[in-house]
Design an enzyme around this catalytic site. Sequence first.
Site, PDB file in Angstrom:
ATOM      1  N   GLY A  36       4.859   4.463  -2.884  1.00  0.00           N
ATOM      2  CA  GLY A  36       3.743   4.832  -3.763  1.00  0.00           C
ATOM      3  C   GLY A  36       3.288   6.250  -3.454  1.00  0.00           C
ATOM      4  O   GLY A  36       3.151   7.092  -4.354  1.00  0.00           O
ATOM      5  N   HIS A  37       3.095   6.533  -2.158  1.00  0.00           N
ATOM      6  CA  HIS A  37       2.691   7.887  -1.759  1.00  0.00           C
ATOM      7  C   HIS A  37       3.783   8.900  -2.126  1.00  0.00           C
ATOM      8  O   HIS A  37       3.495   9.999  -2.588  1.00  0.00           O
ATOM      9  CB  HIS A  37       2.485   7.951  -0.240  1.00  0.00           C
ATOM     10  CG  HIS A  37       1.378   7.094   0.287  1.00  0.00           C
ATOM     11  ND1 HIS A  37       1.595   6.037   1.141  1.00  0.00           N
ATOM     12  CD2 HIS A  37       0.033   7.142   0.101  1.00  0.00           C
ATOM     13  CE1 HIS A  37       0.446   5.476   1.459  1.00  0.00           C
ATOM     14  NE2 HIS A  37      -0.520   6.117   0.835  1.00  0.00           N
TER      15      HIS A  37
END
Length: 283
Positions: A36-37
């Site tokens: 996600g990051h």
Amino acid sequence: MLVIKTSLELIKSIDAIKEQKQTIAFVATMGNLHKGHLNLVSLAHQRASIVIVSVFVNPLQFNQAEDLRKYPRTLENDIELCKKQNVDILFTPSVEDIYPDGEQKGRIEIPELATLSTILEGAFRPKHFSGVITVVKKFFDLVRPDVAVFGEKDFQQLLIIQKMVMLLNLPIRIISSPTIRESDGLAMSSRNSKLLPNERRLAVKLFDVVNSIREQIMSGNNNFTELSKVGLLTLSQSGFKPDYIAVRNSDDLRAALVENTTKRVILAAASLGNTRLIDNLRI
Ligand code: AMP
């Protein structure tokens, strides 16, 4: 990749970057990086020549000392992931550096954000969002980015940051990234690593419930109260301790009205054992 540990050093590097007329995209994280990051980082690369990532577990946005103490910290791994993603600068300041006069001093409160900050997540986590905007504003001032990327995973946070930028006339473009999910649908989160194996199997139910409400609304069921009630019951019966499920307007998070056809978002939060999870889906 430069790993910079103090704001003084960072300011010097940013001065040099600005002198070379390079553009900066910034990704703020609390570390324990996952895909996600990394999606935020790839979007950042598309928007500017220099990408700066911060890893800082911000004490001001935690409600419980225990939650803060147990937050997963995996800096060595984060450094490797950032190197692989061609991050230019990884900023990993200390708490003392960011809050030189003690972490409870200098909290930024913006009265115009009060409504948005005290509902949903804010109702269950008092002062959480003033903690978030304080650290984000400090990082914006230090990094001086042209662009900053935030995830829709934290939908309310994204709206609050967009509004802060607008209210304070900050010359920063906010870009959002869609929520990146595990193969079963669970939204990726650093907190997932705290789930016990049986909790991990159950965790996807949060996504399933939100997704099922979305499908029902899309096929014409506009009884938002009833849909939320059934969703809460399903979560409780599956072993969660739900905090809320709500259908809101996606631009201001006010209660979605049936007759109003503006864009909507379903937001939910629930705990499994000691781990609190959030999710949302837009309609
Ligand atoms: P955190 O480290 O949890 O504070 O998150 C840092 C940034 O990454 C925030 O903008 C989050 O919204 C974003 N983020 C976290 N998890 C995800 C995910 N699964 N998909 C997309 N963005 C995410």
